[in-house]
Each structure stands twice: as C-alpha cells, then as structure tokens.
Design an enzyme around this catalytic site. Structure first.
Site, PDB file in Angstrom:
ATOM      1  N   ASP A 140      -4.331  20.683 -13.783  1.00  0.00           N
ATOM      2  CA  ASP A 140      -4.802  19.219 -14.347  1.00  0.00           C
ATOM      3  C   ASP A 140      -4.540  19.433 -15.800  1.00  0.00           C
ATOM      4  O   ASP A 140      -5.010  20.086 -16.678  1.00  0.00           O
ATOM      5  CB  ASP A 140      -6.384  19.359 -14.228  1.00  0.00           C
ATOM      6  CG  ASP A 140      -6.824  18.087 -14.892  1.00  0.00           C
ATOM      7  OD1 ASP A 140      -6.169  17.301 -15.628  1.00  0.00           O
ATOM      8  OD2 ASP A 140      -7.991  17.717 -14.820  1.00  0.00           O
ATOM      9  N   ARG A 147       0.784  -1.340   0.073  1.00  0.00           N
ATOM     10  CA  ARG A 147      -0.028   0.067  -0.162  1.00  0.00           C
ATOM     11  C   ARG A 147       0.799   1.375  -0.042  1.00  0.00           C
ATOM     12  O   ARG A 147       0.570   2.239  -0.541  1.00  0.00           O
ATOM     13  CB  ARG A 147      -0.811  -0.023   1.180  1.00  0.00           C
ATOM     14  CG  ARG A 147      -1.892   1.164   0.925  1.00  0.00           C
ATOM     15  CD  ARG A 147      -3.004   1.140   2.311  1.00  0.00           C
ATOM     16  NE  ARG A 147      -2.348   1.333   3.420  1.00  0.00           N
ATOM     17  CZ  ARG A 147      -2.684   0.946   4.763  1.00  0.00           C
ATOM     18  NH1 ARG A 147      -3.491  -0.109   4.807  1.00  0.00           N
ATOM     19  NH2 ARG A 147      -2.152   1.410   5.697  1.00  0.00           N
ATOM     20  N   TYR A 165     -13.498  19.598 -15.381  1.00  0.00           N
ATOM     21  CA  TYR A 165     -14.099  18.293 -15.010  1.00  0.00           C
ATOM     22  C   TYR A 165     -15.119  17.967 -14.252  1.00  0.00           C
ATOM     23  O   TYR A 165     -14.896  18.405 -13.074  1.00  0.00           O
ATOM     24  CB  TYR A 165     -12.686  17.353 -14.736  1.00  0.00           C
ATOM     25  CG  TYR A 165     -13.108  15.898 -14.318  1.00  0.00           C
ATOM     26  CD1 TYR A 165     -13.846  15.244 -15.667  1.00  0.00           C
ATOM     27  CD2 TYR A 165     -12.608  15.124 -13.589  1.00  0.00           C
ATOM     28  CE1 TYR A 165     -14.138  13.805 -15.570  1.00  0.00           C
ATOM     29  CE2 TYR A 165     -12.971  13.833 -13.277  1.00  0.00           C
ATOM     30  CZ  TYR A 165     -13.643  13.032 -14.352  1.00  0.00           C
ATOM     31  OH  TYR A 165     -14.113  11.985 -14.042  1.00  0.00           O
ATOM     32  N   LYS A 184      -6.883   8.640 -19.228  1.00  0.00           N
ATOM     33  CA  LYS A 184      -6.898   9.146 -20.626  1.00  0.00           C
ATOM     34  C   LYS A 184      -5.699   8.822 -21.314  1.00  0.00           C
ATOM     35  O   LYS A 184      -5.359   7.625 -21.828  1.00  0.00           O
ATOM     36  CB  LYS A 184      -7.320  10.494 -20.473  1.00  0.00           C
ATOM     37  CG  LYS A 184      -8.862  10.663 -20.381  1.00  0.00           C
ATOM     38  CD  LYS A 184      -9.436  10.278 -18.932  1.00  0.00           C
ATOM     39  CE  LYS A 184     -10.624  10.641 -18.565  1.00  0.00           C
ATOM     40  NZ  LYS A 184     -11.049  10.463 -17.291  1.00  0.00           N
TER      41      LYS A 184
END
Length: 382
Positions: A178, A53, A105, A203
C-alpha cells in the site's frame, strides 16, 4: 488511444502520456458514459469493448498513466481503495495464510480481522519494520500474500520493501505494498521487488477530495492477476466514468502537489518539535525518527505530506487542540489540497492501537506559515 511514453515521470503525468484524442485532437481525454457497446453483424466485438463493467475507454487514460509511473505490467481501477485492497485478498483461497502490519489503515485492518478471517483467510498481524519478526511469522508454502504499508498510517513507520520482497519470495509468497502515502512520486515499490502496489486513489493520486477510487498495479500479468480482474468484474467494484475522468485530471498535477506537500510537511515537522505542548512529532523526514535512514534510501525527493503529533495532556488536550484550529479542517481522509486534522483514536474506537494523545495531520498546499501559526495558537490554547 495509443500510449506515447516520451519524457520523465513528471512529463508523463502532466501530459497523460502525451495522448491526443484521434477523433477530435483534444488534449483532454473524452468521457465515455456508455455502459454497452455494439456487436458487429457476425456477433463479434472487433473494437474489443463488450460491457462497461469489464472495461470502459474512460479508464484507459488514468490506468495507463499510473501504470507508466509505477513501471507496472497492468493497472486496474476500482470504486474505492478498500475495493482495490480487498480484491488482492479475495483473489486468494480460503485457508491461505497472509501477513499484514499491526498498525495500518484501520478499515482494511478491521476487514482482515473480520470478514476475511470469517471467509477463511488465516490472517496474522506482525510488525513489518522488524524483519526478524516477519521471517518468523512466514509459513513457507502456506503464506500466499504479505501486505505492507509504507509509510504506515498513522505512525508513519517505514518498512524495508526490498528486504520484505526477498523474505516473501523465499517463502513462496507475493508482496503487496500500500503506497498511498508515498505515491509514485516518492517510491516505486515494483522496482524494489514488490509484486503488487495499491493506492487509495481518493488521496494523493486524485488530490482534490472529490473522488473515491482505488488502484492496483501488478509487476506481471499471471494467473493471480487474472483472478484479481475476475474479482473486480464479478463483485462489481468498478469506478464510475466521471470519477475515472476526474482521477486522470488529478494525476496531471500529482508531482507538483506532492512535492509542495512534502516541503511543507518537512518544515512543519521541524518547527513543531520546538513547541513544549507537543511531546513528539512523527515524520520520516526527521533525523530522530526511527525509520529515517531507511526512508532516505527508499523515498526519493521527500518524505510525504503526512505527519502526526502527540499532545501533552492526553486525549482531552488533543481534542481541545482540534477544536481551536481555524485553518486546518477537522475531517477524515488525507492527501487533498486542503490541510486536515483528525484524532484517530476516537475515530477507530477502543480497540485502536493508536495513542489517544495523537493527532494526524494531512498537509495541503496552503501557505506553510499559516498552517504553523494556526497549530501554534491551537496548542497554546489561545
């Protein structure tokens, strides 16, 4: 595995920094599914690995490659773009003031106005293309993070990253960008003064519509970045091992894919302007686009693979166009090798700021003439 930084960005991406597996000589990085690592007899971890993790050697290749492409100090991989973006805000404190774009977004916008506001962040939406409006909205000493998306989904407005960095820093805030649409092929926000760059790696970075992932890259490793890492580990938004391996595979073809998609999007944008049923084409590569001059300065080698068109006749006409398409696929997401179309207003709902006559187009790597012909017959109603 040591990083080998030889060559230009295209070479670094294609060869995954030129790293060869020391144990086998393999050119493709191995996949490590193990969730835990052995202690030595004295209880120590001399190899530096404790639990998956916190880290996993499979992450290294993709993280190191992207870090080199962005020119960052460190990069983290997340389970999704939303996990990456929200970690940047969750590393702040309740009561902190943050700025974000009015049009951005949709999922992150909804999270900011919902969960983040309820949690205690003071969220203010502003037109980030208007530097005067941003300067007015900033609260020196109280604004801790300014979030920018450029080009911004789905109107593709372009924000001056360098100017925003100056404004944010003067107010004592960090600038996060972003850069999902631009990718490091076209824009490197850290070079323009940003402190943090985020990608929905689902993406373009992966590029094959088979991975959900997100990334954050920082300009410096500091106390804030340490808190971001803590959010990742404690919230458990870690990327799966196989997904990390697939992400590195996708990064190897990032440059040729994005350049092909940019060229096709530019061609489509120019040709679609001539169709009378299309009232507007939104694409930074068009000289008539409001942010074109800025995009030319800020984006290198192309203007992205995303564009939007507005259809005469409004919502019903726009939806009818999508129903007639044969090559373009009606699906959510973007940045893959297949071309996608989506009516964003119906996806986002009645509070969406997106015009209801708008169709968002994600240009893939198909023959551009096939894409144009398909759009032509669809808007003609054939």
């Amino acid at each position: 595995m040591a990083e080998v930084k030889h060559g230009r960005p295209e070479t670094l991406a294609a060869q995954a920094l030129g790293v060869v597996d020391a144990a086998t000589g393999a050119l493709i990085p191995p996949l490590h599914p193990s969730t835990t690592y052995e202690r030595e007899a004295d209880g120590g971890y001399p190899r530096g690995r404790v639990y998956a993790r916190a880290d996993n050697p499979t992450y290294d290749s993709a993280a190191h490659t992207l870090n080199a492409l962005e020119g960052g100090a460190a990069t983290l991989l997340f389970a999704s773009g939303m996990a990456a973006a929200t970690a940047a805000f969750l590393a702040l404190q309740p009561g902190d003031h943050v700025l974000a774009p009015k049009v951005m977004y949709w999922a992150l916008r909804s999270w900011l106005l919902g969960f983040a506001s309820d949690w205690g962040l003071v969220v203010e939406l502003v037109d980030t293309t208007d530097l005067g409006a941003v300067a007015t909205a900033l609260r020196p000493g109280k604004t801790k993070l300014v979030w920018v998306e450029s080009p911004a989904n789905p109107l593709w407005s372009v924000t001056d990253i360098a100017a925003m960095a100056e404004l944010a820093h003067a107010a004592g805030a960090r600038l996060a960008v972003d850069s999902t649409i631009a990718t490091p092929v076209l824009t490197r926000p850290l070079e323009l003064g940003a402190d943090l760059v985020m990608h929905s790696a689902t993406k373009y970075l992966n590029g094959h519509s088979d991975v959900v992932a997100g990334t954050l890259t920082t300009a410096q490793v500091d106390e804030y970045w340490t808190r971001v890492k803590t959010v990742l580990g404690q919230n458990g938004g870690i990327l799966g091992t196989f997904e990390a391996w697939l992400l590195q595979r996708g990064l190897r073809t990032l440059f040729p894919r994005v350049r092909w998609q940019c060229a096709s999007a530019q061609s489509l944008a120019e040709r679609l302007q001539a169709l009378p049923q299309i009232t507007d084409v939104l694409y930074p590569g068009l000289p008539t686009f409001p942010g074109h001059d800025l995009a030319r300065r800020q984006m290198r080698g192309g203007f992205g693979g995303m564009l939007s068109i507005r259809i005469a006749g409004g919502r019903d006409a726009a939806l009818a166009v999508t129903g007639r398409l044969k090559v373009w696929k009606r699906a959510t997401s973007l940045g893959g090798v297949e071309s996608l179309v989506e009516h964003r207003a119906s996806i986002e709902g009645p509070s969406s700021p997106v015009p209801d006559d708008l169709l968002r187009l994600s240009v893939g790597v198909e023959a551009v003439d096939d894409l144009f012909d398909d759009l032509t017959q669809a808007v003609d109603g054939e």
